[in-house]
Every structure is written in C-alpha cells, then in structure tokens.
Design an enzyme around this catalytic site. Sequence first.
Site, short mmCIF file in Angstrom:
data_model
loop_
_atom_site.label_atom_id
_atom_site.label_comp_id
_atom_site.label_asym_id
_atom_site.label_seq_id
_atom_site.Cartn_x
_atom_site.Cartn_y
_atom_site.Cartn_z
N HIS A 118 0.83 -1.21 0.00
CA HIS A 118 0.00 0.00 0.00
C HIS A 118 0.86 1.27 0.00
O HIS A 118 0.45 2.33 0.49
CB HIS A 118 -0.95 -0.01 1.20
N ASN A 217 -2.95 -12.52 15.89
CA ASN A 217 -3.83 -11.36 15.78
C ASN A 217 -4.59 -11.17 17.09
O ASN A 217 -4.84 -12.15 17.80
CB ASN A 217 -4.82 -11.57 14.61
N1 APR Z 1 -1.21 -7.30 18.03
C1 APR Z 1 -1.80 -8.09 17.07
N2 APR Z 1 -2.95 -7.75 16.41
C2 APR Z 1 -3.51 -6.58 16.74
C3 APR Z 1 -2.99 -5.72 17.75
C4 APR Z 1 -1.78 -6.13 18.40
N3 APR Z 1 -1.19 -5.39 19.34
N4 APR Z 1 -3.81 -4.63 17.86
C5 APR Z 1 -4.82 -4.81 16.96
N5 APR Z 1 -4.64 -5.98 16.29
C6 APR Z 1 -5.46 -6.56 15.22
C7 APR Z 1 -6.92 -6.15 15.26
O1 APR Z 1 -7.62 -7.08 16.05
C8 APR Z 1 -7.34 -6.21 13.79
O2 APR Z 1 -7.89 -7.49 13.47
O3 APR Z 1 -4.96 -6.05 14.00
C9 APR Z 1 -6.01 -6.05 13.02
C10 APR Z 1 -5.90 -4.77 12.23
O4 APR Z 1 -6.85 -4.83 11.21
P1 APR Z 1 -7.19 -3.50 10.36
O5 APR Z 1 -7.33 -2.36 11.26
O6 APR Z 1 -8.31 -3.86 9.47
O7 APR Z 1 -5.84 -3.25 9.54
P2 APR Z 1 -5.34 -3.94 8.20
O8 APR Z 1 -5.74 -5.36 8.11
O9 APR Z 1 -3.90 -3.63 8.09
O10 APR Z 1 -6.14 -3.09 7.10
C11 APR Z 1 -5.88 -3.31 5.74
O11 APR Z 1 -7.15 -1.38 5.13
O12 APR Z 1 -7.74 0.69 5.76
C12 APR Z 1 -7.00 0.00 4.85
O13 APR Z 1 -5.07 0.62 3.63
C13 APR Z 1 -5.52 0.32 4.92
O14 APR Z 1 -3.63 -1.19 4.86
C14 APR Z 1 -4.89 -0.99 5.42
C15 APR Z 1 -5.89 -2.02 4.97
#
Ligand code: APR
EC number: 2.3.1.286
Length: 251
Positions: A118, A217
């Site tokens: 990204h 996660n």
């Molecule tokens: N350790 C492990 N997992 C964690 C922690 C932690 N300390 N804190 C939060 N999480 C988990 C959450 O439970 C959630 O399932 O990380 C996940 C983050 O998910 P999203 O917020 O959806 O992020 P991501 O998967 O990277 O999103 C994908 O979406 O908004 C767009 O471009 C943006 O790259 C991003 C893409």
Amino acid sequence: MEEEIRKAAEILAKSKHAVVFTGAGISAESGIPTFRGKDGLWKKYDPEEVASISGFKRNPRAFWEFSMELKDKLFAEPNPAHYAIAELERMGIVKAVITQNIDMLHQRAGSRRVLELHGSMDKLDCLDCHETYDWSEFAEDFKKGEIPRCRKCGSYYVKPRAVLFGEPLPQRTLFEAIEEAKRCDAFMVVGSSLVVYPAAELPYIAKKSGAKMIIVNAEPTMADPIFDVKIIGNAGEILPKIVEEVKKLRR
Ligand code: APR
Ligand code: ZN
C-alpha cells in the site's frame, strides 16, 4: 497459548523460505491506531471521504486533516514485534516481509526485504505533473494550516505515496508478493483483519501452494480456518516468544 507458540516456532525453525504478512495490528503497540480493530480509525472517519482517491480529488483538505492527525503518530518507534521479524530475517528464516502498512517501521527495525503493498508515507507526488517532494518541503505550509500545493504546476493534488482506496497497488510489488506467497513453505500473518483485497488474497495463495500457515492477531478473523496455528494476542508480546522458541529448537 504456549503450545501454539511452540507449534509456530517449529514451523519456522524447519522452514526453508518463510514469508511474513503484516497489517496495522503490528504497529498498534507503537502507538499507531488500527483501522478496524478496537478504537479503529474507520469508526471515527469515513474511509471513502478521507482515504479514497475520489474523496481526495473532491476535497483534498479533508484528506490532509485526517493525514496530519495520522502523520504525527506515524513517526513512531518500531516495537518488539518488528524487531522479532527482522531477527528472523537475519537468522535466514524469513525471506520477505509483505506489509499493508505505510509506516516504514519494518525497515527501521532492520528488515531488508520489505514489499509495501500500500505504498508508504516516504515521499509526496503531484498527481498532475508528477513532481516529487520530501515532507520537509511543506513544513512551513503545514505550520500555517495550509495544504500542500505543487510548486511547479500549482496543483492541489499533491499526495503521499500511500495507496488510497480506488487506486491500483504498485504492480511490481504486488507481482513480487504473489511470487513470494507461491514459493514460501511457511506464511505468518501478523496484525491484520484480512478484509482488504487484493492484499488479503495472499494468505489463500500461500495456503493453496502448500505453505504452513500461522496467524498472530488480537482477535479472530474470517480467514482463520485456513491457518494451522492461530494465536490470539498482542504481536509485541508473542513474536519475541516465538523467536526465543525458534532459537531453542535450532540450538
Ligand atoms: N497485536 C496483534 N494484532 C492486533 C494488535 C496487536 N497489538 N492490535 C490490533 N490488532 C489486530 C486487530 O484485532 C485487527 O484485526 O490487528 C487487526 C488490524 O486490522 P485492520 O485495522 O483492518 O488493519 P489492516 O488489516 O492492516 O487493514 C488493511 O485497510 O484501511 C485499509 O489501507 C488500509 O492497509 C490498510 C488495509
Ligand atoms: Zn505539479
């Protein structure tokens, strides 16, 4: 939990070509908010408005107000999870990190082969004349609450090199990531809800190619059924434990 950590370590210790796939969750313990987790950004902001290319073109100021709130947090420090992955690369186990994050924390923790699906917050580009800028060139503008304007063509369509919704992913990077997912024998997801495509397709490609699948996660995901080892918890606590176990197994 200990049992799952040991199983994950066994898979990595035996691996000839492990790949790690990360999302916003790995940077949560560095103080960067996630998008969909607890207190996720998309609970407060409309991604269509502040993080899509159509929203940016419609209202660059809304994009910049959101980005400025995020930017200050983005210049955070890597946490033990980032360092653990860099260490697994130095041990010759991890061959590539595929990340959805734009925070460059993997590189700052010492990871060498990082595929940024990204994009990143590294540079800014004018969408009209393709002039490239460093953030420092707009420091005064930001201080005055002004949004960046291209010094060359006057366009207000100057944006960070992060991929917004509706924009294509960097094709070369995506191609390399797909190749890594096909050739790896172990695939570990860390901190992603696995709901944004095409990035979220990669775990399925790795599974189909016969890789052993690990997920770390903070909460369950829709993709959990494809994983051999599922660890619910904080990456900054769990990944260093996995590395310790791998070291014991390799002694
Ligand atoms: N350790 C492990 N997992 C964690 C922690 C932690 N300390 N804190 C939060 N999480 C988990 C959450 O439970 C959630 O399932 O990380 C996940 C983050 O998910 P999203 O917020 O959806 O992020 P991501 O998967 O990277 O999103 C994908 O979406 O908004 C767009 O471009 C943006 O790259 C991003 C893409
Ligand atoms: Zn321009």
